[in-house]
Enzyme design. Sequence first.
Site, PDB file in Angstrom:
ATOM      1  NE  ARG A  92     -12.756  -7.431  17.446  1.00 55.46           N
ATOM      2  CZ  ARG A  92     -11.889  -7.437  16.450  1.00 55.46           C
ATOM      3  NH1 ARG A  92     -11.957  -8.341  15.496  1.00 55.46           N
ATOM      4  NH2 ARG A  92     -10.931  -6.523  16.390  1.00 55.46           N
ATOM      5  CD  GLU A 141      -2.859  -0.631   2.593  1.00 55.79           C
ATOM      6  OE1 GLU A 141      -2.505   0.221   3.439  1.00 55.79           O
ATOM      7  OE2 GLU A 141      -3.789  -1.417   2.769  1.00 55.79           O
TER       8      GLU A 141
END
Length: 500
Positions: free
Chosen positions: A293, A200
């Site tokens: 989550r 990246e």
Amino acid sequence: MFKKILIANRGEIACRVIRACREMKIGTVAVYSDADKDALHVRMADEAFHIGPAASAESYLRREKIIEVAKRCGAEAIHPGYGFLSDNAEFVRQTAEAGIVFIGPPPAAMEAMGGKISARKIAIEAGVPVVPGTTEPLRSYDDAKETAARFGYPVMLKASAGGGGKGMRLVESESELKSALETAQSEALASFGDDAVYIEKAIMRPRHIEIQVFSDTHGNHVHLGERECSIQRRHQKVIEECPSPINSVEMRAEMGACAVQVARAVNYVGAGTVEFLVSDLDRSFYFLEMNTRLQVEHPVTELVTGIDLVREQINVAAGARLSFTQDEVRWSGHAIECRIYAEDPENNFLPSPGRITRLKIPQGPGVRDDGGVYQGAEVSIYYDPMISKFAVHGRNRDEAISVMQRALAEYEIGGIKTTLPFFREVARDAEFIEGRLDTGFIPRFNERKKRPVEIGQDDADIGIIAASLAFISKPASAGGKNGVAPSRWVMAGRLAQLSK
Ligand code: MV4
């Protein structure tokens, strides 16, 4: 609605889930290891079952054992909390096979977001901006060299299977690339059993801003705004806020819409978080990853939106529609959370296990404490040393900070070292108060601390400081009213006044 839920976790998050269940009139089942037989979550739950020795691999990570306990005690659902089994797609499948509801997303959504390369592809497909970079693992050093040159240095090498900064390398020039690639690949293989590494472009001094999303089984997807989590130590969040000091209403709507696109793309269900890197320069934002989550820092979103995320998780898992629409979500005021760890900030944040001999939790307006311990409890070496999450709420950031300063001065934890003194300093730090919270905050804060305190050259200043020190350090009989010793929080308050 479920009559009984098993909580496959420990510490503050197990206590948090038990509280939601109690409000919903749902029975609670705790599981515990040898190290946790006297733990708070065991005391709070209606029933508790021993599942093994202290080591997590032999207790909180034992999937079959936990499912067996759920079946035996008649729990219809399992709440995984965060960490442990919360991201384990195999566990989700096993619970389903046992006829038990997993309170969380479907395993396919978990897997789609489990790998960073896969997550990037999904985000791109959904029209969400990602950090410029590749969507395939690097094949060779030559491949890496070519790709890095194409995006331009500095670049980041990241392990596809990684998370929390593991297997991540900043590469500033081609001369560093070869060894960085080798280290990243071998670290990735050792940590995750997968050596896939991709590139990246490096965003300099980014902020970490994440969006809370929520989805139900009827295809509704909404967002609950952002959390600013840029203050991190070794890739661990330390302080989180809602809203971000730099976000505007427009930016929230834009980032929120992107996060919802990502959730929709994987048919998400339940509570999730879409992480973004935000450039401090032009506030452009880039998708980073999605956490499938409930997260540690969820209370700041709850304080500002008034929505109970755990209650909503349970409702959605039971098949209900979301209890609110996007238009009904309102953001009110400002919340800040401090993660209180049993660690010594004076000694490089070394874990500080032991017995908590004194615990006084602050009270009063604007204060929330999500704790997992009690006075007399033992903090063991086996688990994450976070013992409590302390959060404040005010009408705006300045008010929230003043509540934070006042309440941190009231907070007392004895017998072990904690990160409380560190938070007291941060709460009075000029850069923190200004909201300059990029990823360089902690290094700069540490530098500022190292510099000796410059006291005024004026004799008068020194005189005042000396007199004040003498006053606050006077023995018990002289300092307080009617010959009674001032309490520790009065002393803390005076100290705080002095350091203004
Ligand atoms: C980055 C980055 C700069 N550029 N990616 C990702 C996981 C997180 N724990 C650290 N991550 C970063 N990814 C690119 N392309 C800088 C960081 C980073 C960071 C990000 C947010 C908050 C604190 C951070 C501390 C160090 C590095």
